[in-house]
Design a protein around this motif. Structure first.
Motif, PDB file in Angstrom:
ATOM      1  N   LYS A   1       1.306  -1.019  -0.087  1.00  0.00           N
ATOM      2  CA  LYS A   1       0.075   0.064  -0.170  1.00  0.00           C
ATOM      3  C   LYS A   1       1.148   1.026   0.182  1.00  0.00           C
ATOM      4  O   LYS A   1       1.813   1.326   1.006  1.00  0.00           O
ATOM      5  CB  LYS A   1      -0.873   0.020   1.632  1.00  0.00           C
TER       6      LYS A   1
ATOM      7  N   SER B   1      -1.956   4.774   2.880  1.00  0.00           N
ATOM      8  CA  SER B   1      -2.991   4.206   2.924  1.00  0.00           C
ATOM      9  C   SER B   1      -2.779   3.286   4.198  1.00  0.00           C
ATOM     10  O   SER B   1      -3.641   2.836   4.566  1.00  0.00           O
ATOM     11  CB  SER B   1      -3.311   3.677   1.747  1.00  0.00           C
TER      12      SER B   1
ATOM     13  N   ASP C   1      -2.503  -7.699  -1.620  1.00  0.00           N
ATOM     14  CA  ASP C   1      -3.349  -6.790  -1.073  1.00  0.00           C
ATOM     15  C   ASP C   1      -5.284  -6.829  -0.778  1.00  0.00           C
ATOM     16  O   ASP C   1      -5.667  -6.251  -0.048  1.00  0.00           O
ATOM     17  CB  ASP C   1      -3.696  -5.226  -1.117  1.00  0.00           C
TER      18      ASP C   1
ATOM     19  N   GLY D   1     -11.672  -1.033  -0.740  1.00  0.00           N
ATOM     20  CA  GLY D   1     -12.372   0.358  -0.239  1.00  0.00           C
ATOM     21  C   GLY D   1     -13.357   0.457  -2.066  1.00  0.00           C
ATOM     22  O   GLY D   1     -13.768   1.676  -1.774  1.00  0.00           O
TER      23      GLY D   1
END
Length: 512
Positions: free
Chosen positions: A277, A281, A347, A377
């Motif tokens: 990231k 973040s 991720d 997200g």
């Protein structure tokens, strides 16, 4: 601060508390005191309206003012908080949260907000407790332990229904505030092993004492996870010096005929792995375990409330870090149910740990599965940071939304379009593609992926990526940091399952 909460029907104008809190409604004729403040209004008489005007109060939600009573009331301080146009559970909860911060230093408080029904009583108590929540474990200048008493005033205080609501709400609030505590812990102090230890401690506390519920707990380490075939949990956690865990908490009361499985994502810190990231973040990624915290505490709360329903919580815990042993994009991982997954984005780790936990839950054949996760997200892009996206079986999704309304938590149903089934099967070398880098519909893709591990059982996925953590200043009952979202919704959902089952039991009794 240790706070004792009591329920009373006493006159707010004659209470000896350091501060009395009343609500103010906005009307066409100007601000007026809401239900609960009648005796206060009577004590001030005609002087009250000019005082409210002088203070600049309109009754708008979020407003607050402090007024020395100068002998008009027994209490030396009157606190006025705005409710907006109507006293509802939502407005009362928010006003109580605002009041809690206004009177943070008072050693005794009388809360005279609208509380003449069970839902309003719950809202007044919940708002005050949650709005006054603070996390000071690591503050060197934190105040020494003190005590205070908060009295919630209600015209129905002496009824059995009000007493039961007051007691049950406190159980729920202990669960929510514990989730907040866990989420707010620094990630280095809350690794998977330490998270699992905290769950064991919470279990011990809940099961100690007279008439405590019988709750079971199991903790699996990296060795037993390998024996279970939990490749998803292990693949996420293998780059960390802190190995993964899986915590199972079970409540199985005698006579229970329904079984609810709860699965929660427990990533104690998410660096993104090799798909790292951006630095900015990562600042809130200690909160990536909020789903696991919520399902553990919801199960404990359901047991403490004595709800006659079997509940099993599965909390997979990993730390997603970067090292030479990290899972690589292009690797293939085998999940507990035998399906293989090609990794393309490390991720997107939450779906991997949930896949194993969902597979384990399915093996026990529950009636319904709910999974709770700070998953994408993309769901925040769609719904903002205050609303939980809900995906899954249509009837279960509808019931989650309904339970959330009563719990005071906002949800919105989202679809799984048919094309998502094609996208998750786009891998050329494995059964499923973990991620495909298509920009659009990321939250729906993740939900379609999770569905592959639900065994066709009734299921809903709650994406709490937005509402699980509040980065801004306090507002209403929401304070900065972890929010404890989803606990109350899951408990309400369990209540509904019990209620839905009751007519069948009554019918069976009649036939007998």
């Amino acid at each position: 601060m240790t706070t004792t909460y009591t329920l009373s029907s006493a006159n707010p104008a004659k209470t000896r508390a350091d501060a009395v809190v009343v609500g103010v409604l906005r009307t066409a004729e100007g601000p007026v005191l809401a239900e609960g403040g009648a005796e206060v209004e009577e004590a001030y008489g005609r002087k009250l309206r000019p005082i409210l005007t002088t203070l600049g109060l309109t009754g708008r939600a979020g407003e607050s003012a402090k007024l020395p009573t100068a002998g008009a009331l027994t209490s030396p301080l009157l606190v006025l908080v705005g409710l907006g146009d109507e006293a509802t559970a939502v407005t009362v909860r928010r006003a109580a949260g605002t009041a809690a911060r206004v009177v943070a230093d008072a050693t005794s408080v009388a809360l005279a907000l609208p509380a003449d029904s069970d839902d309003l009583l719950d809202a007044a108590l919940s708002g005050f407790v949650l709005g006054g929540y603070t996390f000071t474990a690591y503050k060197s200048g934190a105040k020494e332990e003190t005590s205070r008493e908060v009295t919630v005033l209600s015209s129905v205080a002496r009824t059995e229904s009000a007493k039961r609501t007051f007691a049950e709400t406190q159980v729920l609030l202990e669960a929510v505030t514990t989730v907040r505590d866990w989420v707010n812990e620094p990630p280095g102090e809350f690794t998977p092993a330490l998270f699992a230890a905290a769950a064991v401690d919470a279990h011990a506390e809940a099961t100690s004492g007279e008439n405590a519920p019988e709750i079971a707990i199991e903790v699996h380490d990296e060795i037993s996870l390998a024996e279970l075939g939990c490749g998803g949990i292990l693949s996420v956690g293998k780059a960390s010096d802190a190995p993964p865990r899986l915590v199972k908490v079970s409540w199985n009361p005698e006579g229970a005929t329904q079984h609810l499985a709860l699965v929660g994502k427990g990533i104690t810190f998410d660096s993104g792995g090799l798909t790292i990231k951006p630095a900015g973040s990562m600042t809130t990624m200690k909160s990536d375990m909020a789903g696991a915290a919520a399902v553990i505490q919801a199960t404990i709360a359901i047991a403490r409330l004595g709800l006659p329903i079997k509940v099993t919580a599965w909390a997979p815990m990993s730390e997603n870090m970067v090292s030479g042993s990290a899972t690589r994009p292009g690797d293939v991982v085998r999940i507990r149910n035998g399906k293989t997954v090609e990794i393309s984005n490390t991720d997107a780790e939450g779906r991997m740990v949930l896949a194993d936990a969902l597979s384990l839950a399915v093996e026990e054949e529950p009636d319904v599965i709910l999974d709770v996760a700070t998953l994408t997200g993309a769901m925040m892009v769609a719904l903002g940071d205050k609303i939980t996206g809900v995906v899954g079986s249509d009837d279960v999704v509808a019931k989650v939304v309904e339970a959330g309304e009563r719990a005071g938590e906002a949800h919105w149903p989202m679809p799984i379009p048919e094309e998502m089934s094609e996208r998750i099967r786009s891998s050329k070398i494995a059964d499923l593609a973990q991620h495909d880098w298509v920009r659009w519909g990321g939250g729906l893709y993740a939900s379609a992926f999770l569905r592959e591990f639900t065994g066709g059982l009734p299921w809903a996925h709650l994406d709490i990526a937005g509402p699980s953590f509040h980065s801004g200043g306090p507002t209403g009952e929401i304070t900065t940091g972890g929010t404890g979202v989803a606990v109350r919704t899951m408990v309400e959902f369990a209540r509904d399952m019990v209620a839905d089952d009751a007519p069948a039991e009554d019918e069976a009794d009649a036939e007998a």
